[in-house]
Every structure is written in structure tokens, then in C-alpha cells.
Design a protein around this motif. Structure first.
Motif, PDB file in Angstrom:
ATOM      1  N   SER A 167     -32.477 -13.506   6.926  1.00 22.28           N
ATOM      2  CA  SER A 167     -31.296 -14.339   7.154  1.00 22.28           C
ATOM      3  C   SER A 167     -31.697 -15.782   7.442  1.00 22.28           C
ATOM      4  CB  SER A 167     -30.488 -13.776   8.321  1.00 22.28           C
ATOM      5  OG  SER A 167     -29.450 -14.650   8.685  1.00 22.28           O
ATOM      6  N   VAL A 168     -32.691 -15.956   8.326  1.00 22.82           N
ATOM      7  CA  VAL A 168     -33.144 -17.304   8.676  1.00 22.82           C
ATOM      8  C   VAL A 168     -33.650 -18.033   7.432  1.00 22.82           C
ATOM      9  CG1 VAL A 168     -34.935 -18.593   9.910  1.00 22.82           C
ATOM     10  CG2 VAL A 168     -33.655 -16.790  11.082  1.00 22.82           C
ATOM     11  N   LYS A 169     -34.480 -17.348   6.647  1.00 21.34           N
ATOM     12  CA  LYS A 169     -35.030 -17.955   5.443  1.00 21.34           C
ATOM     13  C   LYS A 169     -33.925 -18.322   4.447  1.00 21.34           C
ATOM     14  CE  LYS A 169     -38.048 -19.198   2.355  1.00 21.34           C
ATOM     15  NZ  LYS A 169     -38.742 -20.498   2.487  1.00 21.34           N
ATOM     16  N   GLY A 170     -32.966 -17.416   4.266  1.00 19.90           N
ATOM     17  CA  GLY A 170     -31.888 -17.668   3.309  1.00 19.90           C
ATOM     18  C   GLY A 170     -31.025 -18.849   3.691  1.00 19.90           C
ATOM     19  N   PHE A 171     -30.614 -18.911   4.973  1.00 17.68           N
ATOM     20  CA  PHE A 171     -29.740 -20.007   5.407  1.00 17.68           C
ATOM     21  C   PHE A 171     -30.470 -21.341   5.406  1.00 17.68           C
ATOM     22  CE2 PHE A 171     -26.894 -16.747   7.430  1.00 17.68           C
ATOM     23  CZ  PHE A 171     -25.779 -17.083   6.690  1.00 17.68           C
ATOM     24  N   THR A 172     -31.713 -21.360   5.888  1.00 14.19           N
ATOM     25  CA  THR A 172     -32.434 -22.638   5.925  1.00 14.19           C
ATOM     26  C   THR A 172     -32.713 -23.146   4.505  1.00 14.19           C
ATOM     27  OG1 THR A 172     -34.523 -21.409   6.159  1.00 14.19           O
ATOM     28  CG2 THR A 172     -33.505 -22.247   8.168  1.00 14.19           C
ATOM     29  N   LEU A 176     -31.256 -26.678   3.065  1.00 17.63           N
ATOM     30  CA  LEU A 176     -32.160 -27.710   2.559  1.00 17.63           C
ATOM     31  C   LEU A 176     -31.841 -28.091   1.109  1.00 17.63           C
ATOM     32  CD1 LEU A 176     -35.549 -26.490   4.079  1.00 17.63           C
ATOM     33  CD2 LEU A 176     -34.316 -28.576   4.673  1.00 17.63           C
ATOM     34  N   ALA A 177     -31.450 -27.094   0.323  1.00 14.76           N
ATOM     35  CA  ALA A 177     -31.206 -27.358  -1.099  1.00 14.76           C
ATOM     36  C   ALA A 177     -29.829 -27.951  -1.360  1.00 14.76           C
ATOM     37  CB  ALA A 177     -31.377 -26.061  -1.888  1.00 14.76           C
ATOM     38  N   LYS A 178     -28.835 -27.607  -0.531  1.00 15.20           N
ATOM     39  CA  LYS A 178     -27.455 -28.010  -0.842  1.00 15.20           C
ATOM     40  C   LYS A 178     -26.734 -28.564   0.385  1.00 15.20           C
ATOM     41  CE  LYS A 178     -27.243 -24.271  -4.252  1.00 15.20           C
ATOM     42  NZ  LYS A 178     -26.538 -23.036  -4.686  1.00 15.20           N
ATOM     43  N   TRP A 179     -27.447 -29.335   1.164  1.00 19.27           N
ATOM     44  CA  TRP A 179     -26.890 -29.836   2.417  1.00 19.27           C
ATOM     45  C   TRP A 179     -25.579 -30.594   2.202  1.00 19.27           C
ATOM     46  CZ3 TRP A 179     -28.005 -29.369   7.536  1.00 19.27           C
ATOM     47  CH2 TRP A 179     -27.445 -30.297   8.405  1.00 19.27           C
ATOM     48  N   GLU A 180     -25.510 -31.453   1.211  1.00 17.50           N
ATOM     49  CA  GLU A 180     -24.335 -32.289   1.016  1.00 17.50           C
ATOM     50  C   GLU A 180     -23.104 -31.510   0.579  1.00 17.50           C
ATOM     51  OE1 GLU A 180     -27.190 -32.677  -0.508  1.00 17.50           O
ATOM     52  OE2 GLU A 180     -28.114 -34.459   0.427  1.00 17.50           O
ATOM     53  N   ARG A 181     -23.290 -30.304   0.071  1.00 14.57           N
ATOM     54  CA  ARG A 181     -22.155 -29.540  -0.459  1.00 14.57           C
ATOM     55  C   ARG A 181     -21.355 -28.811   0.627  1.00 14.57           C
ATOM     56  NH1 ARG A 181     -24.556 -26.613  -5.920  1.00 14.57           N
ATOM     57  NH2 ARG A 181     -25.602 -28.461  -6.813  1.00 14.57           N
ATOM     58  N   PHE A 182     -21.908 -28.727   1.824  1.00 13.49           N
ATOM     59  CA  PHE A 182     -21.253 -27.942   2.874  1.00 13.49           C
ATOM     60  C   PHE A 182     -20.521 -28.852   3.847  1.00 13.49           C
ATOM     61  CE2 PHE A 182     -24.931 -25.261   1.670  1.00 13.49           C
ATOM     62  CZ  PHE A 182     -24.230 -24.152   1.228  1.00 13.49           C
ATOM     63  N   THR A 183     -19.419 -28.342   4.367  1.00 13.25           N
ATOM     64  CA  THR A 183     -18.686 -29.061   5.405  1.00 13.25           C
ATOM     65  C   THR A 183     -19.433 -28.904   6.732  1.00 13.25           C
ATOM     66  OG1 THR A 183     -17.359 -27.138   6.026  1.00 13.25           O
ATOM     67  CG2 THR A 183     -16.537 -28.527   4.218  1.00 13.25           C
ATOM     68  N   ASP A 184     -19.033 -29.688   7.714  1.00 15.60           N
ATOM     69  CA  ASP A 184     -19.667 -29.603   9.035  1.00 15.60           C
ATOM     70  C   ASP A 184     -19.468 -28.221   9.659  1.00 15.60           C
ATOM     71  OD1 ASP A 184     -20.577 -32.163   8.800  1.00 15.60           O
ATOM     72  OD2 ASP A 184     -19.018 -33.063  10.071  1.00 15.60           O
ATOM     73  N   ASP A 185     -18.281 -27.646   9.456  1.00 19.50           N
ATOM     74  CA  ASP A 185     -18.017 -26.318  10.012  1.00 19.50           C
ATOM     75  C   ASP A 185     -18.912 -25.262   9.371  1.00 19.50           C
ATOM     76  OD1 ASP A 185     -16.124 -27.305  11.726  1.00 19.50           O
ATOM     77  OD2 ASP A 185     -14.410 -26.802  10.427  1.00 19.50           O
ATOM     78  N   GLN A 186     -19.106 -25.369   8.057  1.00 23.60           N
ATOM     79  CA  GLN A 186     -19.984 -24.419   7.367  1.00 23.60           C
ATOM     80  C   GLN A 186     -21.426 -24.565   7.837  1.00 23.60           C
ATOM     81  OE1 GLN A 186     -18.947 -25.638   3.363  1.00 23.60           O
ATOM     82  NE2 GLN A 186     -17.789 -23.730   3.001  1.00 23.60           N
ATOM     83  N   LYS A 187     -21.869 -25.807   8.004  1.00 23.24           N
ATOM     84  CA  LYS A 187     -23.227 -26.029   8.497  1.00 23.24           C
ATOM     85  C   LYS A 187     -23.401 -25.462   9.907  1.00 23.24           C
ATOM     86  CE  LYS A 187     -23.785 -30.337   5.874  1.00 23.24           C
ATOM     87  NZ  LYS A 187     -23.836 -31.828   5.967  1.00 23.24           N
ATOM     88  N   ARG A 188     -22.417 -25.684  10.758  1.00 20.37           N
ATOM     89  CA  ARG A 188     -22.477 -25.175  12.121  1.00 20.37           C
ATOM     90  C   ARG A 188     -22.562 -23.646  12.130  1.00 20.37           C
ATOM     91  NH1 ARG A 188     -21.543 -26.743  17.195  1.00 20.37           N
ATOM     92  NH2 ARG A 188     -21.036 -28.845  16.499  1.00 20.37           N
ATOM     93  N   THR A 193     -25.830 -18.902  13.080  1.00 20.73           N
ATOM     94  CA  THR A 193     -26.400 -17.622  12.640  1.00 20.73           C
ATOM     95  C   THR A 193     -27.922 -17.640  12.720  1.00 20.73           C
ATOM     96  OG1 THR A 193     -24.534 -17.315  11.124  1.00 20.73           O
ATOM     97  CG2 THR A 193     -26.480 -15.959  10.751  1.00 20.73           C
ATOM     98  N   VAL A 194     -28.518 -18.754  12.271  1.00 12.28           N
ATOM     99  CA  VAL A 194     -29.978 -18.901  12.362  1.00 12.28           C
ATOM    100  C   VAL A 194     -30.432 -18.836  13.816  1.00 12.28           C
ATOM    101  CG1 VAL A 194     -31.895 -20.527  12.040  1.00 12.28           C
ATOM    102  CG2 VAL A 194     -30.225 -20.168  10.203  1.00 12.28           C
ATOM    103  N   ASP A 195     -29.695 -19.503  14.705  1.00 11.80           N
ATOM    104  CA  ASP A 195     -30.046 -19.501  16.127  1.00 11.80           C
ATOM    105  C   ASP A 195     -29.981 -18.096  16.713  1.00 11.80           C
ATOM    106  OD1 ASP A 195     -30.579 -21.081  18.636  1.00 11.80           O
ATOM    107  OD2 ASP A 195     -28.659 -20.187  19.205  1.00 11.80           O
ATOM    108  N   ALA A 196     -28.920 -17.351  16.370  1.00 11.52           N
ATOM    109  CA  ALA A 196     -28.784 -15.979  16.874  1.00 11.52           C
ATOM    110  C   ALA A 196     -29.895 -15.081  16.351  1.00 11.52           C
ATOM    111  CB  ALA A 196     -27.414 -15.420  16.473  1.00 11.52           C
ATOM    112  N   ASP A 197     -30.258 -15.240  15.074  1.00  8.68           N
ATOM    113  CA  ASP A 197     -31.339 -14.426  14.513  1.00  8.68           C
ATOM    114  C   ASP A 197     -32.688 -14.788  15.135  1.00  8.68           C
ATOM    115  OD1 ASP A 197     -29.800 -12.853  12.869  1.00  8.68           O
ATOM    116  OD2 ASP A 197     -29.873 -14.238  11.185  1.00  8.68           O
TER     117      ASP A 197
END
Length: 385
Positions: A167-172, A176-188, A193-197
Motif C-alpha cells: 500500500s505504501v509503495k503504491g500510494f507514494t 510522485l507520478a501524478k501529483w498535479e492530478r489529485f485534489t488536496d483532499d485526495q492527497k490527504r 493511508t500511508v501514515d496508518a500503514d
């Protein structure tokens, strides 16, 4: 000038020889070979078996009366893991005169059963002829259980680590690859999720370190004054803040309680595990009783004096633990029918409680659910006395 026993000059006293070993005590130790925990086989200078104790008969499945008087290689036919006859390879009676024995190794009995074997060659003098061959036998079952336990631990850890790390690898990688495509809520959401994992991985590593310390007897206990009532209250408040209804918890504290010296971090670990189990796997009200008790330590002079220990009981109103599983609850990897996780939590809880000199038990609560009770002695650390 030397003087002998008769007092005549020029005569040296004859050296004293050890008492001869009797057939009833081939070990020369003055003990009954059948009292030894390991298998013992002794052969004389002619290679004939003169001792074959009860443990050897159990391990080899050969009656002692059949083995006694037989040639050693016939009474105890052993092969190495490549199928070679061990006695021919080692040749205790005709081999090197400087050899004193054989180190412990895995060998095979008839039928392929493994046994741990070591041998000692007893000589009248260095490089002299062999007078006795003393063979020690040990069953490999205990070692097999340990190896299986280690293999299970490795498999469990690999499985538990794979999910959060994936999960951590997939989200990070996605961020990194599509940072600009996500909203702030999606990034959060993804970062949470990464923090919890990451927390999950950290907890697992902490569990592994605790198991290593418990197994090696190196679990350190840093004792401080602990307010058990306040510690329980913090855990309950955390669950209420997380959304559990306040009326699901009933905390009953007996007063006065004796001063408890314990490791506050490890006590929090014990309480967290027991209360989480009651909340997650139990039903109805989770009842936590904190009382004074007598010391759980055997032989304690204060055993029958009140208020020498603190006891905490955590119970629920769920289906409870099946009677046949009670004796396995505190073993590694135990999980009930609806339990998740690694199955290591209660094993660690037991290790922590016992490191404090305490005891922990499991049973059935009045309402039918599970009831865990641990008791800790309240003695002041020696450096404060």
C-alpha cells in the motif's frame, strides 16, 4: 629422599588408581542412568552394550533387554543424513588414538527417525585403548517444534508486512507520478493511508523485538510508580473519542489500592491489547475491575497478606473463548475464529506480565464472554529501599 608408606627410604608410594566401575554403574557417577533426562548408551572395551537407560529405550523404541550385551553398532544402528553407517565412519575403537569423542549431530535410526547423537571415548590414558564409549541421545522433537515456530513466525511476518508495504509503495509511487492530478483532499487521504500503514509496520516490528527479548529473557522492566486507575481511564477515553459509546465501558476501581511499581509503557501495552480484544472481538459491556490482591509470587512471605498486589480484570459479554482453546490462548499465533492480526499480542502480554513477576489467566466471564485477569506484585524496586 622419598619415603614410602612403610617408612623405608628409597621407596615411592604407589599411585592411587580410581575405583573400578561396576556393571551396575557403568557411568562411574554414582547415579542411576534411568534418572537421566537424555538417552544414555555405554559400551565396554569390547564394544558390547553394558548400559541402555530408559530414555534411550524410549527414543530408539528398542527394549533395554534386547540392547544389553549386543554389539554397539547392532544395538544402536545409526546412519548419517547421506545414508552412510555412522559407526563405520567414526570407528571409535580402531580410529585415531587422539580422538576423544564425536560432537552432537543429527543422525538417523531405522525407519528414518532423526535423533541427536554425541559420543565420548573414555581411555585409560591419553592415546590409550578405548575402555568405554559413552553415547548421549536426544529426541529432536523439541528442536523441530522450535524450528516450526520460527518458520511460522517468518511466514507470518512476511505476510503481515507485505500488505502495508504494498500500500505504501503504491500510494507514494502514484503521488510522485501524478501529483498535479489529485485534489488536496485526495492527497490527504492517500497520505493518511500511508501514515496508518507505516504505523502498522512499526507496531509489527515492535512486536518482533518484544518476542525476541521475551524468548531470550532480556525483556527490560523500568519500574516507576503507576496509577492503574488513571492508565485504564486513558485507554477508555481514547476509545470513546474514537467513536465507541461511553456506556459500553464500565470501570470499577477498589480503593485503596497499594502503590504499584511497574513499567508504565509496558503496562499500557498490556491494557491496550486486552481492552482492544474485548472491544473488537467481544460484545456488550466491557467491564474493567481494578482491585487489590495477594502477591502472585510463589513462596512470597507476604502471600497471605492483603494489598500486596494489584489485579486488573477485563471481561466482555461476547461468545467467549471455547473451553478447548483456553490452554492455547497465550501461545504464539493463536487466533479465535473471528480474530485477525498476527496472533502475537497475547503471547507478548503474558511475557510482559511475567517479566514483572506477575501472573495472567483467562476464563469465562459472568456474562458468558472472555475474562482476562492479570496480577502484578507491588514491591518497591531494590534501589529505592
Amino acid at each position: 629422599m622419598s619415603v614410602g608408606t612403610s617408612g623405608a627410604p628409597g621407596r615411592r608410594e604407589a599411585p592411587r588408581l580410581p575405583a573400578p566401575r561396576t556393571a551396575g554403574d557403568p557411568t562411574g557417577l554414582g547415579i542411576d542412568p534411568d534418572d537421566l533426562p537424555d538417552g544414555l548408551v555405554v559400551a565396554d572395551e569390547h564394544g558390547r552394550v553394558i548400559c541402555f537407560n530408559v530414555a534411550a529405550a524410549r527414543i530408539t523404541a528398542v527394549p533395554a533387554e534386547e540392547a544389553l550385551g549386543q554389539r554397539l553398532e547392532k544395538a544402536l544402528p545409526l546412519e548419517d543424513l547421506e545414508g552412510r553407517r555412522w559407526w563405520q565412519l567414526t570407528d571409535p575403537y580402531g580410529g585415531l588414538a587422539t580422538r576423544v569423542g564425536q560432537p552432537e549431530r543429527n543422525l538417523l535410526l531405522h525407519g528414518g527417525r532423526e535423533v541427536l547423537v554425541s559420543a565420548r571415548y573414555v581411555r585409560a590414558r591419553p592415546t590409550g585403548p578405548v575402555r568405554r564409549v559413552v553415547v548421549s541421545l536426544r529426541d529432536t522433537e523439541a528442536r523441530r517444534r522450535t524450528e516450526r515456530s520460527h518458520a511460522e513466525l517468518i511466514a507470518t511476518v512476511a505476510h503481515e508486512l507485505r500488505s502495508p508495504l504494498t500500500s505504501v509503495k503504491g500510494f507514494t509511487a502514484t503521488l510522485l507520478a501524478k501529483w498535479e492530478r489529485f485534489t488536496d483532499d485526495q492527497k490527504r487521504l492517500m497520505l493518511e493511508t500511508v501514515d496508518a500503514d507505516a504505523d502498522r509496520v512499526t507496531r509489527l516490528i515492535a512486536e518482533l523485538l518484544d518476542i525476541s527479548r521475551i524468548d531470550s529473557g532480556r525483556l527490560e522492566v523500568r519500574r516507576q510508580l503507576v496509577d492503574m486507575g488513571a492508565a485504564v481511564g486513558r485507554h477508555v477515553q481514547a476509545y470513546v473519542a474514537a467513536g465507541q459509546p461511553a456506556d459500553r465501558f464500565l470501570v470499577r476501581t477498589e480503593q485503596p489500592l497499594p502503590e504499584l511499581w511497574a513499567d508504565p509503557d509496558k503496562i499500557d501495552q498490556v491494557l491496550s491489547n486486552l481492552i482492544e480484544n474485548a472491544v473488537r472481538h467481544g460484545e456488550g459491556t466491557v467491564t474493567i475491575d481494578i482491585t487489590a490482591a495477594s502477591s502472585p509470587r510463589e513462596g512470597d512471605e507476604a502471600e497471605n497478606i492483603e494489598n500486596t498486589a494489584t489485579s486488573v480484570t477485563v471481561s466482555d459479554e461476547g461468545p467467549g473463548i471455547p473451553e478447548e482453546s483456553m490452554n492455547r490462548v497465550f501461545t504464539r499465533f493463536w487466533r479465535g475464529s473471528k480474530r485477525g492480526g498476527t496472533g502475537l499480542g497475547l503471547y507478548i502480554v503474558k511475557g510482559i506480565v511475567e517479566a514483572h513477576g506477575g501472573t495472567i489467566t483467562v476464563g469465562r466471564a459472568v456474562g458468558g464472554g472472555a475474562r482476562f485477569r492479570f496480577t502484578l506484585p507491588v514491591g518497591t524496586p531494590a534501589h529505592l529501599l
